[in-house]
Design a protein around this motif. Structure first.
Motif, mmCIF file in Angstrom:
data_model
loop_
_atom_site.group_PDB
_atom_site.id
_atom_site.type_symbol
_atom_site.label_atom_id
_atom_site.label_comp_id
_atom_site.label_asym_id
_atom_site.label_seq_id
_atom_site.Cartn_x
_atom_site.Cartn_y
_atom_site.Cartn_z
ATOM 1 N N GLU A 1 0.939 -0.717 0.116
ATOM 2 C CA GLU A 1 -0.009 -0.177 0.017
ATOM 3 C C GLU A 1 0.619 1.339 0.444
ATOM 4 O OE1 GLU A 1 -2.350 -0.478 3.203
ATOM 5 O OE2 GLU A 1 -3.689 -2.151 2.756
ATOM 6 N N ALA A 2 1.589 1.221 0.923
ATOM 7 C CA ALA A 2 2.797 2.526 0.864
ATOM 8 C C ALA A 2 3.542 2.916 -0.351
ATOM 9 C CB ALA A 2 3.783 2.353 2.345
ATOM 10 N N ALA A 3 3.856 1.579 -1.552
ATOM 11 C CA ALA A 3 4.365 1.579 -2.116
ATOM 12 C C ALA A 3 3.363 1.943 -3.407
ATOM 13 C CB ALA A 3 5.194 -0.196 -2.725
ATOM 14 N N LYS A 4 2.229 1.750 -3.470
ATOM 15 C CA LYS A 4 1.619 2.418 -4.570
ATOM 16 C C LYS A 4 1.020 3.878 -4.568
ATOM 17 C CE LYS A 4 -1.385 -1.703 -4.735
ATOM 18 N NZ LYS A 4 -2.769 -2.332 -4.238
ATOM 19 N N ILE A 5 1.085 4.589 -2.988
ATOM 20 C CA ILE A 5 1.269 5.583 -2.562
ATOM 21 C C ILE A 5 2.099 6.418 -3.395
ATOM 22 C CG2 ILE A 5 1.505 7.302 -0.751
ATOM 23 C CD1 ILE A 5 -0.445 5.282 0.710
ATOM 24 N N ASP A 6 2.936 5.531 -2.883
ATOM 25 C CA ASP A 6 4.294 5.994 -3.914
ATOM 26 C C ASP A 6 4.652 6.015 -5.518
ATOM 27 O OD1 ASP A 6 5.374 7.206 -1.372
ATOM 28 O OD2 ASP A 6 6.624 5.215 -0.961
ATOM 29 N N GLY A 7 3.582 6.209 -6.095
ATOM 30 C CA GLY A 7 3.782 5.357 -7.337
ATOM 31 C C GLY A 7 4.006 4.096 -7.717
ATOM 32 N N ALA A 8 4.849 3.472 -7.260
ATOM 33 C CA ALA A 8 5.268 2.052 -7.502
ATOM 34 C C ALA A 8 4.120 1.227 -8.149
ATOM 35 C CB ALA A 8 5.683 1.257 -6.512
ATOM 36 N N SER A 9 4.623 0.973 -9.742
ATOM 37 C CA SER A 9 4.306 -0.374 -10.957
ATOM 38 C C SER A 9 4.127 -1.846 -10.060
ATOM 39 C CB SER A 9 5.229 -0.462 -12.520
ATOM 40 O OG SER A 9 6.166 -0.965 -12.110
ATOM 41 N N GLY A 10 3.024 -2.195 -10.546
ATOM 42 C CA GLY A 10 2.877 -3.845 -10.657
ATOM 43 C C GLY A 10 4.534 -4.292 -10.198
ATOM 44 N N LEU A 11 4.943 -4.587 -11.635
ATOM 45 C CA LEU A 11 6.414 -4.538 -11.312
ATOM 46 C C LEU A 11 7.591 -4.797 -10.558
ATOM 47 C CD1 LEU A 11 7.995 -6.283 -13.189
ATOM 48 C CD2 LEU A 11 8.986 -4.691 -14.538
ATOM 49 N N GLN A 12 7.805 -3.113 -10.643
ATOM 50 C CA GLN A 12 8.212 -2.383 -9.395
ATOM 51 C C GLN A 12 8.128 -3.051 -7.495
ATOM 52 O OE1 GLN A 12 7.389 1.905 -9.892
ATOM 53 N NE2 GLN A 12 9.650 1.848 -10.879
ATOM 54 N N GLN A 13 6.868 -3.221 -7.282
ATOM 55 C CA GLN A 13 6.165 -3.846 -5.880
ATOM 56 C C GLN A 13 7.085 -5.624 -5.995
ATOM 57 O OE1 GLN A 13 2.290 -3.408 -5.004
ATOM 58 N NE2 GLN A 13 2.322 -1.303 -6.741
ATOM 59 N N TRP A 14 7.187 -6.281 -6.987
ATOM 60 C CA TRP A 14 7.126 -7.672 -7.485
ATOM 61 C C TRP A 14 8.513 -7.264 -7.225
ATOM 62 C CZ3 TRP A 14 9.539 -11.080 -11.695
ATOM 63 C CH2 TRP A 14 9.689 -12.009 -10.774
ATOM 64 N N LEU A 15 9.822 -6.448 -7.538
ATOM 65 C CA LEU A 15 11.129 -6.365 -7.559
ATOM 66 C C LEU A 15 11.349 -6.498 -6.252
ATOM 67 C CD1 LEU A 15 12.098 -5.448 -11.192
ATOM 68 C CD2 LEU A 15 11.987 -7.757 -10.384
ATOM 69 N N PHE A 16 11.182 -5.608 -5.495
ATOM 70 C CA PHE A 16 11.364 -4.632 -4.794
ATOM 71 C C PHE A 16 10.974 -4.700 -3.422
ATOM 72 C CE2 PHE A 16 12.972 -0.926 -8.679
ATOM 73 C CZ PHE A 16 13.971 -1.478 -8.917
ATOM 74 N N ILE A 17 9.946 -5.634 -3.948
ATOM 75 C CA ILE A 17 9.052 -5.506 -2.567
ATOM 76 C C ILE A 17 9.203 -7.007 -1.794
ATOM 77 C CG2 ILE A 17 7.179 -5.843 -0.571
ATOM 78 C CD1 ILE A 17 5.995 -2.613 -1.548
ATOM 79 N N THR A 18 8.796 -7.863 -2.435
ATOM 80 C CA THR A 18 8.400 -9.323 -2.533
ATOM 81 C C THR A 18 9.603 -10.312 -3.326
ATOM 82 O OG1 THR A 18 6.610 -8.762 -3.826
ATOM 83 C CG2 THR A 18 7.174 -11.050 -3.786
ATOM 84 N N ILE A 19 10.372 -9.722 -3.383
ATOM 85 C CA ILE A 19 11.793 -10.713 -4.330
ATOM 86 C C ILE A 19 12.742 -10.528 -3.167
ATOM 87 C CG2 ILE A 19 13.776 -11.257 -5.019
ATOM 88 C CD1 ILE A 19 12.218 -10.722 -7.576
ATOM 89 N N PRO A 20 12.729 -9.379 -2.406
ATOM 90 C CA PRO A 20 13.819 -9.459 -1.477
ATOM 91 C C PRO A 20 13.058 -10.530 -0.075
ATOM 92 C CG PRO A 20 13.804 -6.912 -2.643
ATOM 93 C CD PRO A 20 12.513 -8.279 -2.712
ATOM 94 N N ASN A 21 11.890 -9.836 0.390
ATOM 95 C CA ASN A 21 11.029 -11.110 1.555
ATOM 96 C C ASN A 21 11.350 -12.158 1.531
ATOM 97 O OD1 ASN A 21 9.836 -9.141 2.993
ATOM 98 N ND2 ASN A 21 9.560 -8.174 1.240
ATOM 99 N N MET A 22 11.402 -12.754 0.021
ATOM 100 C CA MET A 22 11.794 -14.183 -0.520
ATOM 101 C C MET A 22 12.997 -14.758 -0.613
ATOM 102 S SD MET A 22 8.699 -15.245 -1.092
ATOM 103 C CE MET A 22 8.329 -16.635 -2.236
ATOM 104 N N THR A 23 13.969 -14.141 0.209
ATOM 105 C CA THR A 23 15.240 -14.559 0.290
ATOM 106 C C THR A 23 15.320 -15.648 1.135
ATOM 107 O OG1 THR A 23 15.943 -12.965 1.828
ATOM 108 C CG2 THR A 23 16.303 -12.702 -0.503
ATOM 109 N N GLY A 24 14.945 -15.506 2.351
ATOM 110 C CA GLY A 24 14.642 -16.442 3.328
ATOM 111 C C GLY A 24 14.277 -17.736 2.459
ATOM 112 N N THR A 25 12.560 -18.316 1.940
ATOM 113 C CA THR A 25 12.096 -18.753 1.449
ATOM 114 C C THR A 25 13.301 -19.692 0.096
ATOM 115 O OG1 THR A 25 10.088 -18.228 1.840
ATOM 116 C CG2 THR A 25 10.594 -20.048 0.492
ATOM 117 N N PHE A 26 13.777 -19.136 -0.532
ATOM 118 C CA PHE A 26 15.011 -19.440 -1.388
ATOM 119 C C PHE A 26 15.689 -19.886 -1.181
ATOM 120 C CE2 PHE A 26 13.354 -15.267 -4.183
ATOM 121 C CZ PHE A 26 12.318 -15.985 -4.844
ATOM 122 N N ALA A 27 16.703 -19.561 -0.522
ATOM 123 C CA ALA A 27 17.611 -20.314 0.406
ATOM 124 C C ALA A 27 16.959 -21.626 0.896
ATOM 125 C CB ALA A 27 17.907 -19.246 1.272
ATOM 126 N N PHE A 28 16.146 -21.594 1.817
ATOM 127 C CA PHE A 28 15.595 -23.157 2.353
ATOM 128 C C PHE A 28 15.187 -24.057 1.709
ATOM 129 C CE2 PHE A 28 11.869 -25.383 2.671
ATOM 130 C CZ PHE A 28 11.994 -26.698 3.870
#
Length: 319
Positions: free
Chosen positions: A216-243
Motif C-alpha cells: 500500500e505504501a509503495a502504491k502511494i509512492d507511485g510504484a508499479s506492480g512490476l516494481q513492487q514485485w522486484l523491490f518488495i516481494t523478491i527481497p522478502n523471499m530470500t529466506g524461502t529461496f535459501a531453504f
C-alpha cells in the motif's frame, strides 16, 4: 486456661508440626507422581528409540566399518583405505557424480524460479486459490516410482504424447530415455514436475506473510506492480529461496528412485542417468562389493555436507 499455658503452646506446636508434615507429604506425593508420569512417557518412547538405534544408528556405524573391508556379505578382509582409493579412481563413479550434479543443477534453477512465478500468479487471484494449490501440489504427493513409470510412456520416442505434440507442430522429436544425449533432460522434466508443487506451496506461504502495508505504501509512492514485485516481494523471499535451494540440493544429490525405475542400477542408456545413489546400489546389491558401496556412501555424504555448508554460507542461513 491461662495465656502462655504450656498445654496451649504444646497444642499449637503439634498443629504446626502436623501441617508441615501434611505439606511435605503432599509435595512428596506430587513429585512421585511426576516421576511416575515421566517414566511412563519414556516407556512409550522405547519402541521409537529402538527403531532409531536398529534402523538408523546401527546401519550408519556398520556401513562405516564395512568401508574399511573388502566384503561380499560373508567373507571380509581388512583393506584400510583401499576402498576409498578405488572409488575415487573409478570412472563410473565420477560419471555418476557428473550426472547427479547435472540433473540437480537444472532441477533447482528451473523449478525454484518457475514455482515462485506460479505462486505469485496464484497469490494475485481473488478466487480459486485452493483449487490451484491442490492441482499443483498433486504431483508432489504422487509416488515418484509411479511418476517415473508414467513418464516412460509420456516421453516414449514413438508412442509418447510429448513427441506426438512436437511432431504435430513441426518440431524435432527427441529420443528422451532411449538416447544418452537426451535421457538426462527426461529425468529433469520428471524432477521439475514432481517438485514444483512443493516449491509453490512454500512460496505461497511466504508471499501471504508479507505485510500488505508495504504494498500500500509503495502504491502511494507511485510504484508499479512490476516494481513492487522486484523491490518488495523478491527481497522478502530470500529466506524461502535459501531453504528451497538447500533442501533441493540435498534431495538432488540423493536421487535414486526415479533413475532406478527408468534406467536400472546402471543408469541406462550407457550410464547416462546413473546417479551416486544408483552407483552405490549397483556396487553393493548387484556386484556384492559392500566395502566399495560403503566407501562410496561416505564420499557422497562428504560431498553433500560440503555443498550444504557452501549453500548455508552463500544464503547466510543459520543452522
Amino acid at each position: 486456661m491461662k495465656k502462655g499455658d504450656p498445654m496451649e503452646n504444646n497444642h499449637a506446636s503439634t498443629t504446626e508440626t502436623n501441617l508441615k508434615t501434611s505439606i511435605y507429604s503432599e509435595s512428596a506425593r506430587k513429585k512421585s507422581k511426576k516421576r511416575t508420569t515421566e517414566w511412563t512417557w519414556y516407556l512409550f518412547l522405547i519402541p521409537s528409540f529402538l527403531g532409531i538405534l536398529l534402523f538408523m544408528v546401527y546401519p550408519v556405524l556398520e556401513s562405516f566399518r564395512l568401508s574399511f573391508f573388502k566384503s561380499n556379505g560373508t567373507i571380509e578382509t581388512f583393506t584400510g583405505l583401499d576402498n576409498f582409493r578405488t572409488v575415487l579412481k573409478s570412472g563410473p563413479f565420477w560419471n555418476a557424480v557428473w550426472n547427479t550434479f547435472f540433473i540437480g543443477i537444472f532441477q533447482v534453477i528451473i523449478t525454484i524460479p518457475l514455482g515462485f512465478i506460479f505462486a505469485t500468479l496464484i497469490n494475485t487471484i481473488g478466487k480459486g486459490k485452493n483449487f490451484f494449490k491442490v492441482i499443483y501440489f498433486l504431483p508432489n504427493v504422487t509416488s515418484i516410482v509411479a511418476a517415473a513409470m508414467i513418464f516412460q510412456f509420456v516421453l516414449h520416442p514413438e508412442m509418447g504424447i510429448v513427441n506426438f505434440v512436437l511432431d504435430s507442430i513441426g518440431l524435432p522429436t527427441p529420443g528422451w530415455f532411449s538416447e544418452p544425449s537426451t535421457s538426462k533432460w527426461g529425468v529433469i522434466l520428471l524432477a521439475v514436475w514432481h517438485w514444483i508443487g512443493f516449491v509453490i506451496i512454500i512460496c505461497l506461504a511466504n508471499l501471504q506473510a508479507i505485510p500488505s502495508e508495504m504494498y500500500e505504501a509503495a502504491k502511494i509512492d507511485g510504484a508499479s506492480g512490476l516494481q513492487q514485485w522486484l523491490f518488495i516481494t523478491i527481497p522478502n523471499m530470500t529466506g524461502t529461496f535459501a531453504f528451497l535451494l538447500i533442501t533441493g540440493w540435498i534431495g538432488a544429490l540423493q536421487r535414486f528412485n526415479e533413475v532406478y525405475v527408468i534406467g536400472g542400477p546402471n543408469g541406462s542408456p550407457a550410464r547416462s542417468i546413473q546417479t551416486m545413489g544408483a552407483f552405490i546400489y549397483e556396487r553393493g546389491f548387484t556386484g556384492f562389493e559392500f566395502g566399495i558401496a560403503s566407501a562410496a556412501t561416505y564420499i557422497m555424504f562428504i560431498i553433500i555436507l560440503i555443498f550444504t555448508f557452501i549453500n548455508l554460507k552463500m544464503s547466510k542461513m543459520k543452522i
